[in-house]
Design an enzyme around this catalytic site. Structure first.
Site, PDB file in Angstrom:
ATOM      1  N   TYR A  10       0.810  -1.221   0.000  1.00  0.00           N
ATOM      2  CA  TYR A  10       0.000   0.000   0.000  1.00  0.00           C
ATOM      3  C   TYR A  10       0.845   1.272   0.000  1.00  0.00           C
ATOM      4  CZ  TYR A  10       1.269  -0.473   4.888  1.00  0.00           C
ATOM      5  OH  TYR A  10       1.975  -0.646   6.043  1.00  0.00           O
ATOM      6  N   GLY A  11       2.161   1.148   0.006  1.00  0.00           N
ATOM      7  CA  GLY A  11       3.002   2.340   0.138  1.00  0.00           C
ATOM      8  C   GLY A  11       4.181   2.349  -0.809  1.00  0.00           C
ATOM      9  N   THR A  12       5.377   2.343  -0.249  1.00  0.00           N
ATOM     10  CA  THR A  12       6.588   2.545  -1.044  1.00  0.00           C
ATOM     11  C   THR A  12       6.943   1.364  -1.941  1.00  0.00           C
ATOM     12  OG1 THR A  12       8.056   1.737   0.706  1.00  0.00           O
ATOM     13  CG2 THR A  12       7.541   4.106   0.692  1.00  0.00           C
ATOM     14  N   LEU A  13       6.246   0.240  -1.822  1.00  0.00           N
ATOM     15  CA  LEU A  13       6.501  -0.906  -2.710  1.00  0.00           C
ATOM     16  C   LEU A  13       5.603  -0.902  -3.951  1.00  0.00           C
ATOM     17  CD1 LEU A  13       7.052  -3.665  -0.035  1.00  0.00           C
ATOM     18  CD2 LEU A  13       8.685  -3.036  -1.813  1.00  0.00           C
ATOM     19  N   GLU A  85      11.287  -4.583   5.491  1.00  0.00           N
ATOM     20  CA  GLU A  85      10.288  -4.043   6.423  1.00  0.00           C
ATOM     21  C   GLU A  85      10.699  -4.206   7.887  1.00  0.00           C
ATOM     22  OE1 GLU A  85       8.312  -2.186   5.165  1.00  0.00           O
ATOM     23  OE2 GLU A  85       7.496  -2.935   3.296  1.00  0.00           O
TER      24      GLU A  85
END
Length: 120
Positions: A10-13, A85
């Site tokens: 949901y973010g930087t990936l 992570e």
């Protein structure tokens, strides 16, 4: 035979974001884009740090259905994502259900990384 794990990001990936390149490194293992998706449950999403990083908090029922991307990854990639992570120290991960944005497909047992300790 290698195991495949469903991972919801949901973010930087996500595509176009700073850490998406992790999915293109062949040495990290197998990665297959499944679909654009969203969480079936609502969660709070906070943007924090001086880098404006999105963090998902494990408080089901509060917040919004979070949009992101669903991938299938092999064991090697799953291990690399845990390193990225800082799991289990920084993030926890839980298996949740997500739904595709383009149709009515539901995917159970998708791993999602949640921030363990959030202090506003």
């Amino acid at each position: 035979m290698t195991n495949l794990h469903k991972i919801f990001v949901y973010g930087t990936l996500k595509k176009g974001e700073p850490n998406h390149h992790w999915f293109s490194k062949i040495e990290n293992g197998v990665v297959k884009f499944v679909c654009d998706a969203q969480t079936s449950e609502k969660y709070p999403l906070v943007i924090a740090t001086k880098y404006n990083i999105p963090f998902l908090l494990s408080s089901p029922g509060i917040g919004n259905n979070i949009r992101g991307e669903l991938y299938e990854v092999d064991d090697a990639t799953f291990e690399k994502l845990d390193e990225l992570e800082d799991y289990p120290k920084f993030y926890a991960r839980e298996q949740k259900t997500v739904s595709s944005l383009s149709g009515n497909m539901k995917y159970d047992n998708c791993w999602i990384y949640f921030l363990k300790n959030y202090k506003p």
